[in-house]
Scaffold this active site. Structure first.
Site, PDB file in Angstrom:
ATOM      1  N   CYS A 162       0.805  -1.226   0.000  1.00 30.77           N
ATOM      2  CA  CYS A 162       0.000   0.000   0.000  1.00 30.77           C
ATOM      3  C   CYS A 162       0.835   1.272   0.000  1.00 30.77           C
ATOM      4  O   CYS A 162       0.285   2.374  -0.098  1.00 30.77           O
ATOM      5  CB  CYS A 162      -0.939   0.003   1.199  1.00 30.77           C
ATOM      6  SG  CYS A 162      -1.801  -1.549   1.439  1.00 30.77           S
ATOM      7  N   HIS A 294      -3.510   7.649   5.819  1.00 26.26           N
ATOM      8  CA  HIS A 294      -3.616   6.323   5.206  1.00 26.26           C
ATOM      9  C   HIS A 294      -5.036   5.809   5.442  1.00 26.26           C
ATOM     10  O   HIS A 294      -5.660   5.277   4.532  1.00 26.26           O
ATOM     11  CB  HIS A 294      -2.567   5.374   5.786  1.00 26.26           C
ATOM     12  CG  HIS A 294      -2.461   4.092   5.046  1.00 26.26           C
ATOM     13  ND1 HIS A 294      -2.166   4.034   3.700  1.00 26.26           N
ATOM     14  CD2 HIS A 294      -2.630   2.802   5.439  1.00 26.26           C
ATOM     15  CE1 HIS A 294      -2.151   2.776   3.300  1.00 26.26           C
ATOM     16  NE2 HIS A 294      -2.437   2.003   4.342  1.00 26.26           N
ATOM     17  N   GLU A 305      -2.459   5.086  13.428  1.00 24.08           N
ATOM     18  CA  GLU A 305      -2.120   6.323  12.713  1.00 24.08           C
ATOM     19  C   GLU A 305      -2.471   7.543  13.553  1.00 24.08           C
ATOM     20  O   GLU A 305      -1.707   8.513  13.597  1.00 24.08           O
ATOM     21  CB  GLU A 305      -2.847   6.374  11.367  1.00 24.08           C
ATOM     22  CG  GLU A 305      -2.460   7.567  10.516  1.00 24.08           C
ATOM     23  CD  GLU A 305      -2.955   7.481   9.083  1.00 24.08           C
ATOM     24  OE1 GLU A 305      -2.471   8.259   8.247  1.00 24.08           O
ATOM     25  OE2 GLU A 305      -3.824   6.628   8.800  1.00 24.08           O
ATOM     26  N   LYS A 326     -10.020   7.500   1.240  1.00 26.18           N
ATOM     27  CA  LYS A 326     -10.392   6.109   0.962  1.00 26.18           C
ATOM     28  C   LYS A 326     -11.864   5.862   1.242  1.00 26.18           C
ATOM     29  O   LYS A 326     -12.459   4.926   0.711  1.00 26.18           O
ATOM     30  CB  LYS A 326      -9.536   5.151   1.786  1.00 26.18           C
ATOM     31  CG  LYS A 326      -8.088   5.011   1.331  1.00 26.18           C
ATOM     32  CD  LYS A 326      -7.361   3.990   2.177  1.00 26.18           C
ATOM     33  CE  LYS A 326      -5.921   3.791   1.717  1.00 26.18           C
ATOM     34  NZ  LYS A 326      -5.055   4.974   2.015  1.00 26.18           N
ATOM     35  N   HIS A 331      -9.607   1.727  -1.253  1.00 24.21           N
ATOM     36  CA  HIS A 331      -8.173   1.514  -1.076  1.00 24.21           C
ATOM     37  C   HIS A 331      -7.603   0.923  -2.364  1.00 24.21           C
ATOM     38  O   HIS A 331      -7.855  -0.233  -2.687  1.00 24.21           O
ATOM     39  CB  HIS A 331      -7.943   0.569   0.096  1.00 24.21           C
ATOM     40  CG  HIS A 331      -6.525   0.494   0.554  1.00 24.21           C
ATOM     41  ND1 HIS A 331      -5.456   0.881  -0.226  1.00 24.21           N
ATOM     42  CD2 HIS A 331      -5.987   0.071   1.736  1.00 24.21           C
ATOM     43  CE1 HIS A 331      -4.335   0.700   0.436  1.00 24.21           C
ATOM     44  NE2 HIS A 331      -4.631   0.215   1.635  1.00 24.21           N
ATOM     45  N   PHE A 390       1.347  -3.050   4.527  1.00 29.85           N
ATOM     46  CA  PHE A 390       1.693  -4.375   5.016  1.00 29.85           C
ATOM     47  C   PHE A 390       3.184  -4.599   4.763  1.00 29.85           C
ATOM     48  O   PHE A 390       3.743  -4.155   3.754  1.00 29.85           O
ATOM     49  CB  PHE A 390       0.894  -5.457   4.289  1.00 29.85           C
ATOM     50  CG  PHE A 390      -0.521  -5.607   4.780  1.00 29.85           C
ATOM     51  CD1 PHE A 390      -0.936  -5.058   5.977  1.00 29.85           C
ATOM     52  CD2 PHE A 390      -1.441  -6.311   4.031  1.00 29.85           C
ATOM     53  CE1 PHE A 390      -2.233  -5.214   6.439  1.00 29.85           C
ATOM     54  CE2 PHE A 390      -2.750  -6.479   4.473  1.00 29.85           C
ATOM     55  CZ  PHE A 390      -3.143  -5.925   5.673  1.00 29.85           C
TER      56      PHE A 390
END
Length: 402
Positions: A162, A294, A305, A326, A331, A390
């Site tokens: 990502c 994010h 976050e 998002k 995403h 990830f």
């Protein structure tokens, strides 16, 4: 060190087929998430996504090209055409030799993979098309952008889940800033919304079946999207000399690794990336007006976050605006940072902050100004774009108003 500016932007995503339509959708808080239109959708447990609707390759690419272009490559080319057209650049001679394309992508040609697995394992065929490999490879989009626009400089693909797009744009920024290239084409593209792509993500147990609600107490997971965002990064003096329109200036970036867990995010890794981007730009928390989060809508990401922002910004954490787009475009995995950079450009150039839609209940662990549900007018000098992937890979980019 050279100053680096953005002189062209292009996109296609669930909110729009170009930048103007996308930014209008962000201003209006529109949702691009809808029931999935894919083969065997009835076999999926998760049947929503932010698909690009109404897209047709007819008239955009010829038959010979379509043999080589997976959907993610098509998206990248559409976005690149818009960005380069806006920049007004043509690539020949020395400029062509020094300009390249660095794009982010995570899954490669997932549609091609899905279709050919079906052909071999379901239909029992013993042969596939000879161009399956060049069609599905992760670097296909970057390579075809370089071929279409005669870009003969540094060209490659960054694949870091990502954070792929932010990592790619950071590399392009560094090349222009160092003087290695006067212009770089950069961004990212992704299209995982096929049966196999969605089924794989279902196994992670991080997908929502209803909506993407970042930072809301009742959030229940992420929603996949697809599309591309592509930008022209250019040496400031080069751009001014030719009278180019400047959308924003890229002023800093940082990249960190959590080095802890393959899927669980780390506050420390995110904090170091946020602080590092500001340090690289020579600014402090008091200078930042907006952060594009994010903000995946998962319980773990959003609270981690939020904690990272609170940790880095201290007493300024209550005043900085932070939203997750998002919630609207889904995403885009490897392409997500590129589309989200558009929200940062809109903030510093137009003074419009994109909202976090779908926000219903405050979460004490996400106690920030998340610009809930409605866009906001605000003068912003600096903005950050966060990407936390990830694998514990983090990349943050800083923009400035010009």
């Amino acid at each position: 060190m050279k100053r680096v500016v953005i002189t062209g932007a292009g996109t296609i995503n669930a909110l729009g087929h170009d930048v103007a339509e996308t930014l209008e959708s962000m201003r209006e808080g529109r949702c691009g998430i809808a029931p999935l239109d894919v083969r065997d959708a009835d076999r999926l447990m998760v049947n929503i996504g932010a698909q690009v609707q109404g897209f047709s390759s007819e008239g955009l690419f010829n038959r010979q090209q379509m043999v080589l272009y997976d959907r993610f490559t098509q998206f990248a080319l559409v976005a690149a055409r818009e960005a380069i057209a806006q920049s007004g650049l043509t690539f020949a001679g020395e400029l062509a030799h020094k300009t390249g394309a660095i794009l982010g992508n995570s899954g490669g040609g997932m549609t091609t993979i899905d279709e050919n697995y079906r052909s071999v394992y379901e239909d029992g065929k013993n042969r596939v098309h000879p161009f399956v490999v060049p069609k599905l490879m992760n670097n296909a989009a970057a390579s075809h952008v370089s071929m279409e626009f005669n870009l003969k400089g540094p060209t490659f693909t960054v694949s870091s889940a990502c954070a792929s797009s932010n990592h790619a744009m950071a590399q392009a920024f560094q090349m222009v800033r160092s003087g290695m290239s006067p212009v770089m084409i950069t961004g990212g593209s992704e299209s995982m919304l096929c049966f196999g792509g969605v089924k794989a993500w279902e196994g992670m147990r991080v997908m929502s079946k209803t909506a993407c609600r970042p930072f809301s107490a009742n959030r229940n997971g992420m929603v996949q999207g697809e599309g591309a965002g592509v930008f022209v990064f250019e040496d400031y003096d080069h751009a001014r000399k030719r009278g180019a329109e400047i959308l924003a200036e890229v002023v800093g970036f940082a990249m960190t690794s959590d080095a802890t867990d393959i899927v669980m995010p780390s506050k420390q890794g995110a904090s170091r990336a946020i602080a590092g981007a500001m340090a690289d730009a020579g600014i402090g928390p008091e200078d930042i007006g907006y952060i594009n989060a994010h903000g995946t809508g998962t319980a773990a990401n959003d609270k981690t976050e939020s904690a990272a922002v609170a940790d880095v910004f201290g007493r300024h954490a209550d005043t900085v605006m932070i939203s997750s787009t998002k919630s609207m475009h889904g995403h885009l995995i490897g392409g997500t940072g590129a589309v989200e950079l558009l929200a940062c450009i809109m903030a510093v150039r137009d003074g419009v902050i994109a909202p976090t839609i779908g926000y219903e209940e405050p979460d004490p662990e996400c106690a920030l100004d998340v610009v809930p549900n409605e866009a906001r007018d605000a003068k912003v000098e600096y903005a950050l774009s966060n990407a936390f992937a990830f694998g514990g890979l983090n990349a943050v980019i800083a923009l400035r108003r010009v």
